[in-house]
Design a protein around this motif. Structure first.
Motif, PDB file in Angstrom:
ATOM      1  N   ASP A  50       0.887  -1.168   0.000  1.00  0.00           N
ATOM      2  CA  ASP A  50       0.000   0.000   0.000  1.00  0.00           C
ATOM      3  C   ASP A  50       0.918   1.209   0.000  1.00  0.00           C
ATOM      4  N   THR A  51       1.388   1.555  -1.179  1.00  0.00           N
ATOM      5  CA  THR A  51       2.360   2.625  -1.332  1.00  0.00           C
ATOM      6  C   THR A  51       1.728   3.771  -2.112  1.00  0.00           C
ATOM      7  N   GLN A  52       2.528   4.744  -2.495  1.00  0.00           N
ATOM      8  CA  GLN A  52       1.988   6.029  -2.954  1.00  0.00           C
ATOM      9  C   GLN A  52       0.995   5.905  -4.103  1.00  0.00           C
ATOM     10  N   PHE A  53       1.277   5.068  -5.087  1.00  0.00           N
ATOM     11  CA  PHE A  53       0.344   4.850  -6.184  1.00  0.00           C
ATOM     12  C   PHE A  53      -0.540   3.630  -5.948  1.00  0.00           C
ATOM     13  N   ALA A  54       0.070   2.531  -5.514  1.00  0.00           N
ATOM     14  CA  ALA A  54      -0.695   1.297  -5.323  1.00  0.00           C
ATOM     15  C   ALA A  54      -1.842   1.495  -4.341  1.00  0.00           C
ATOM     16  N   GLY A  71      -4.122  -1.279  -3.310  1.00  0.00           N
ATOM     17  CA  GLY A  71      -2.919  -2.051  -3.040  1.00  0.00           C
ATOM     18  C   GLY A  71      -2.561  -2.962  -4.204  1.00  0.00           C
ATOM     19  N   LEU A  72      -1.275  -3.331  -4.275  1.00  0.00           N
ATOM     20  CA  LEU A  72      -0.778  -4.181  -5.350  1.00  0.00           C
ATOM     21  C   LEU A  72      -0.211  -5.461  -4.748  1.00  0.00           C
ATOM     22  N   LYS A  73      -0.907  -6.565  -5.009  1.00  0.00           N
ATOM     23  CA  LYS A  73      -0.490  -7.867  -4.489  1.00  0.00           C
ATOM     24  C   LYS A  73       0.422  -8.554  -5.489  1.00  0.00           C
ATOM     25  N   ALA A  74       1.514  -9.100  -4.984  1.00  0.00           N
ATOM     26  CA  ALA A  74       2.444  -9.850  -5.822  1.00  0.00           C
ATOM     27  C   ALA A  74       2.766 -11.177  -5.149  1.00  0.00           C
ATOM     28  N   TYR A  75       3.236 -12.109  -5.954  1.00  0.00           N
ATOM     29  CA  TYR A  75       3.545 -13.461  -5.501  1.00  0.00           C
ATOM     30  C   TYR A  75       4.986 -13.780  -5.865  1.00  0.00           C
ATOM     31  N   PHE A  76       5.595 -14.679  -5.091  1.00  0.00           N
ATOM     32  CA  PHE A  76       6.987 -15.016  -5.386  1.00  0.00           C
ATOM     33  C   PHE A  76       7.280 -16.486  -5.117  1.00  0.00           C
ATOM     34  N   LEU A  99      -2.101  -9.183 -14.589  1.00  0.00           N
ATOM     35  CA  LEU A  99      -3.055  -8.519 -13.704  1.00  0.00           C
ATOM     36  C   LEU A  99      -3.491  -7.223 -14.366  1.00  0.00           C
ATOM     37  N   GLY A 100      -4.765  -7.154 -14.745  1.00  0.00           N
ATOM     38  CA  GLY A 100      -5.304  -5.940 -15.324  1.00  0.00           C
ATOM     39  C   GLY A 100      -5.929  -5.053 -14.271  1.00  0.00           C
ATOM     40  N   PHE A 101      -6.629  -4.019 -14.707  1.00  0.00           N
ATOM     41  CA  PHE A 101      -7.278  -3.105 -13.785  1.00  0.00           C
ATOM     42  C   PHE A 101      -8.399  -3.818 -13.030  1.00  0.00           C
ATOM     43  N   SER A 102      -8.704  -3.280 -11.851  1.00  0.00           N
ATOM     44  CA  SER A 102      -9.785  -3.788 -10.991  1.00  0.00           C
ATOM     45  C   SER A 102      -9.571  -5.239 -10.611  1.00  0.00           C
ATOM     46  N   GLY A 103      -8.323  -5.678 -10.572  1.00  0.00           N
ATOM     47  CA  GLY A 103      -8.006  -7.038 -10.146  1.00  0.00           C
ATOM     48  C   GLY A 103      -8.335  -8.108 -11.161  1.00  0.00           C
ATOM     49  N   GLN A 104      -8.702  -7.728 -12.364  1.00  0.00           N
ATOM     50  CA  GLN A 104      -9.080  -8.712 -13.371  1.00  0.00           C
ATOM     51  C   GLN A 104      -7.834  -9.336 -14.011  1.00  0.00           C
ATOM     52  N   ILE A 105      -7.855 -10.650 -14.165  1.00  0.00           N
ATOM     53  CA  ILE A 105      -6.763 -11.366 -14.798  1.00  0.00           C
ATOM     54  C   ILE A 105      -7.042 -11.462 -16.289  1.00  0.00           C
ATOM     55  N   GLY A 106      -6.096 -10.977 -17.081  1.00  0.00           N
ATOM     56  CA  GLY A 106      -6.250 -11.016 -18.526  1.00  0.00           C
ATOM     57  C   GLY A 106      -5.280 -11.972 -19.168  1.00  0.00           C
ATOM     58  N   PRO A 108      -6.095   5.707 -19.422  1.00  0.00           N
ATOM     59  CA  PRO A 108      -5.419   6.272 -18.249  1.00  0.00           C
ATOM     60  C   PRO A 108      -4.394   7.322 -18.635  1.00  0.00           C
ATOM     61  N   ARG A 109      -4.062   8.189 -17.681  1.00  0.00           N
ATOM     62  CA  ARG A 109      -3.027   9.185 -17.926  1.00  0.00           C
ATOM     63  C   ARG A 109      -1.747   8.870 -17.151  1.00  0.00           C
ATOM     64  N   TRP A 110      -1.800   7.977 -16.174  1.00  0.00           N
ATOM     65  CA  TRP A 110      -0.601   7.559 -15.441  1.00  0.00           C
ATOM     66  C   TRP A 110      -0.878   6.172 -14.848  1.00  0.00           C
ATOM     67  N   PRO A 111      -0.992   5.138 -15.698  1.00  0.00           N
ATOM     68  CA  PRO A 111      -1.240   3.801 -15.153  1.00  0.00           C
ATOM     69  C   PRO A 111       0.007   3.246 -14.491  1.00  0.00           C
ATOM     70  N   ALA A 112      -0.150   2.679 -13.318  1.00  0.00           N
ATOM     71  CA  ALA A 112       0.963   2.046 -12.615  1.00  0.00           C
ATOM     72  C   ALA A 112       0.455   0.766 -11.970  1.00  0.00           C
ATOM     73  N   GLY A 113       1.272  -0.267 -12.024  1.00  0.00           N
ATOM     74  CA  GLY A 113       0.848  -1.530 -11.424  1.00  0.00           C
ATOM     75  C   GLY A 113      -0.474  -1.978 -11.984  1.00  0.00           C
TER      76      GLY A 113
END
Length: 777
Positions: A222-226, A231-236, A361-368, A418-423
């Motif tokens: 949960d950072t400045q853009f995410a 929030g931006l969830k990632a897996y490893f 991972l697309g917008f709104s959590g949708q998997i594309g 979008p004008r500034w898409p991130a994550g």
């Protein structure tokens, strides 16, 4: 009075900065010879430390992190002050050169932006019995004397841990090598809930698999853009080449010895390898924004059984291949270093967000599922539409096509381009609709293999309708249409907003015309002139205007929006990141129309030259003042406007000044935030003698600073630029020929070079008649 206050404020801030700096410990003495970076043919000229330091909030915000061209993983050090203290807006990429401490090495970040975002899965080496619970309070000291980097590789010695840390990467895999020179137990911490300073993390999980020397898990930043889209969830999946003797995990309650699993908002794994003095531990940590399974698939596909050295070699080769798309010849090694470093920085974002199986991972959590393209994100469009995307269109059209298809996918979910898409989402950063310029320009330059009708539909929607909540759009679009400008009483930054809307409307008109939509083209061509409605012929500036038509007072063209934040009287609320003096030149798409607003062409030239001459004395200054500011994206085209006023020799003069005085090989070698490669791309273009008029198919001609350049346009098509007699003294163009035919004016259309061409400049020490062209504007 205002400027007296500002000077006192500057001195106060600078004094505080110096006091804080004086309290920092000196750098540690060098501990011995560092590894050879083994750079490639072109990588040898890349210095990733350029732009990593300077005035905290005005620096380039870059990092020496190890990454591959346009990769997903950007593996680098997360630096800090002693005790993990964070002061000032600095190190937004996770790294700030003034710092001499690091938390460890995380795998995701943005490059050169004003936003501190991500920081997934930090890895930290530790020797002895230190607890990971204290990791954010006890960062590791290092010396810049024991730190090296090149394209795709970073290394640093951590003396308190008796450890050499080396990093390289594939597109989705961060590859680590840690060599401990101590008999103390060697530990590696993997933080599933790490984040860059100023943010937070939640919903983390780790699972240690000792039978296969692996750790897997996930975490959400949960950072400045995410944080703006939940929030931006990632897996490893992390895989070691060495068994661990013991292990532990941790959570918010503390250490959990011998526990293989843990979860929560503060969690990770502690792997103990025992005494491995002199024996390197290699770690491959693959990421995915879709699933653990995809992370594992990424790991196997890209790293497999390859060693650190093998992957490092692949990263070096990848960078050399991409950097070879624009090569230069010059005897000046500083120019070579600045050029190839700038080209390198222009090829880091946008980021690959597509796993090897095509899922993303697309917008709104949708998997594309990306079919026939790579889904990309992290596009600082408000900045990059001006220079970086035009550069990608020229030297990396396949990346530009990916970006356009990705933007359309984003709009299909979110409703607007979008004008500034991130994550994984809209960030809401900045304003306007810069995707209009990106898409229109690419189409006009021959990149057409996308759904142009759908793209145009989204452009028209954004330009005519109020955006849905939580999606990027044009704020106050109804008033802009009603009044022909954004009124100051209903719109923030009303002048800047109007100018950017008019620019976007011009791009939509050109796109509509190319698609055969004559009515739309006529409508948006008319709207593209809206900028004229805010030009005050009395003050001779673009000025905020109320809905009743009156001009907003008080008005002082030299006061920037930064002073409005602290002064009781507001002078610049109509402007974003600047002043009326900066935004006075904000109509590059219709420069002749802009010039016609001034009393005469001569007056326009005199005012523009005064603006250039008023640039701050130093680069990345504490206060850039009311003059030209290379770090201010919306005026970086200004020196090329002399071309349009019939004075190309002044374009040549001032562009050469910027190339030499506002770019350097130092850690503060850029004049502000690089913003995803925007300033770097400016340098690349300008050093070649070309500059794009963003959102169109036109280029302005400047003056090269290199003797020769070869631009690979794809296939067998090559643009060759030759600058005969070019030198520091010979900055003025005497003549320019394209394929042997002398140019009449200082501009080109993309179609004139798209299939390959030879552009020859003859340079001299004094201005030529008509700036070296057959006719003046």
């Amino acid at each position: 009075m205002i400027w007296e206050i500002s000077k006192k404020l500057q001195h106060l801030i600078l004094t505080l900065t110096l006091i804080v700096s004086s309290l920092l410990p000196a750098s540690l003495p060098p501990s011995g010879e560092m590894p050879d970076t083994l750079p490639g043919e072109y990588g040898q000229w890349v210095d990733p430390f350029i732009g990593t330091g300077g005035i905290p909030w005005a620096c380039a915000m870059l990092t020496p992190a190890a990454t591959t061209p346009f990769g997903s993983v950007k593996l680098g050090p997360d630096t800090t002050l002693p005790g993990g203290v964070s002061l000032f807006s600095c190190g937004n990429s996770g790294y700030y050169y003034t710092h001499n401490f690091t938390f460890g090495f995380s795998h995701t970040r943005l490059y050169g932006t004003g936003a501190k975002d991500m920081g997934h899965f930090r890895v930290t080496p530790s020797a002895g019995g230190s607890s990971p619970v204290n990791r954010l309070k006890t960062p590791l000291a290092f010396s810049h004397s024991d730190e090296v980097a090149t394209a795709g590789y970073y290394a640093v010695k951590l003396p308190t841990e008796s450890c050499l840390a080396e990093l390289t990467a594939t597109t989705h895999v961060g590859v680590h090598r840690y060599t401990f020179s101590t008999s103390r137990d060697a530990h590696i911490f993997i933080d599933a809930t790490s984040f860059l300073t100023g943010g937070k993390a939640f919903d983390g999980s780790v699972k240690i698999l000792p039978g296969t020397n692996e750790v897997e898990g996930y975490g959400t930043v949960d950072t400045q853009f995410a944080g703006r889209y939940g929030g931006l969830k990632a897996y490893f999946v992390a895989q070691f080449n060495t068994p661990f003797e013991s292990y532990a995990t941790w959570d918010a309650d503390g250490n959990l010895p011998d526990r293989a699993e843990a979860s929560g908002d503060d969690t990770g794994a502690d792997l103990n390898f025992g005494n491995i003095n002199g024996k390197p531990v290699e770690l491959k940590l693959a990421i995915s924004f879709v699933s653990v399974e995809n992370a594992r698939e990424n790991l196997e596909a890209e790293a497999g059984q390859l060693s650190f050295e093998s992957i490092r070699t692949l990263a070096r080769s990848s960078w050399d291949s991409w950097l070879s798309r624009a090569t230069i010849e010059t005897s000046d090694e500083d120019i070579k270093t600045i050029f190839y470093t700038a080209l390198y920085h222009s090829m880091i974002m946008p980021s690959n967000f597509t796993d090897v199986n095509g899922e993303y991972l697309g917008f709104s959590g949708q998997i594309g599922k990306a079919e026939g393209f790579t889904y990309r994100t992290d596009m600082s469009l408000w900045d990059t539409f001006r220079t970086e995307h035009p550069l990608l269109t020229l030297v990396a059209p396949e990346i530009q096509l990916d970006c356009i298809k990705s933007l359309i996918c984003m709009a299909e979910i979110g409703g607007n381009l979008p004008r500034w898409p991130a994550g994984g989402g809209y960030t809401g950063s900045m304003f306007g609709s810069p995707a209009d310029m990106v898409i229109s320009e690419a189409y006009l330059k021959g990149i057409t293999d996308f759904d142009a009708e759908k793209a145009f539909t989204f452009m028209k929607k954004t330009a005519t309708q109020t955006a849905e909540p939580q999606s990027d759009g044009r704020d106050n679009i109804e008033d802009y249409i009603k009044y022909g400008y954004c009124p100051a009483d209903t719109s923030k930054i009303s002048v800047s907003r109007t100018l950017e809307y008019a620019w976007a409307d011009n791009s939509i008109a050109l796109f509509a015309q190319a698609l055969g939509k004559s009515e739309d083209a006529e409508y948006f061509s008319h709207r593209a002139l809206s900028y004229k409605n805010l030009y005050n012929s009395e003050t001779k500036y673009f000025q905020a205007r109320s809905s009743d038509g009156s001009w907003v007072e008080p008005f002082s063209p030299d006061v920037t929006s930064y002073y409005d934040e602290i002064l009781p009287v507001k002078y610049a609320k109509g402007y974003c990141e600047g002043s009326a003096a900066h935004w006075r030149w904000g109509v590059p798409q219709d420069a002749q129309g802009l010039i016609s607003l001034f009393p005469s062409k001569k007056y326009f030239v005199s005012q523009l030259e005064e603006f250039m001459a008023n640039a701050s004395e130093s680069m990345a200054a504490l206060d850039p003042g009311p003059g030209y500011w290379q770090g201010n994206q919306h005026d970086i085209h200004a020196p090329y406007l002399f071309n349009e006023a019939g004075r190309p020799e002044l374009t040549q003069k001032w562009v050469r000044w910027i190339l030499t005085e506002r770019h350097s090989t130092e850690v503060d070698g850029l004049d502000g935030n690089d913003d995803g490669g925007t300033l770097s791309s400016w340098y690349v273009f300008s050093s070649l003698g070309l500059y794009p008029v963003a959102g169109t198919d036109r280029y302005w001609i400047g003056a090269p600073i290199v003797d020769k350049a070869t631009i690979n346009l794809g296939g067998s098509k090559v643009l060759t630029v030759i600058a005969e007699n070019q030198s520091p003294e010979n900055m003025y163009v005497q003549s320019v020929t394209l394929n042997g035919v002398r140019l009449e004016s200082p501009e080109l259309l993309h179609s004139q070079i798209a299939n390959g061409a030879t552009l020859v400049f003859i340079m001299g020490s004094t201005p030529a008649e008509n700036g070296g062209f057959l006719t003046a504007a």
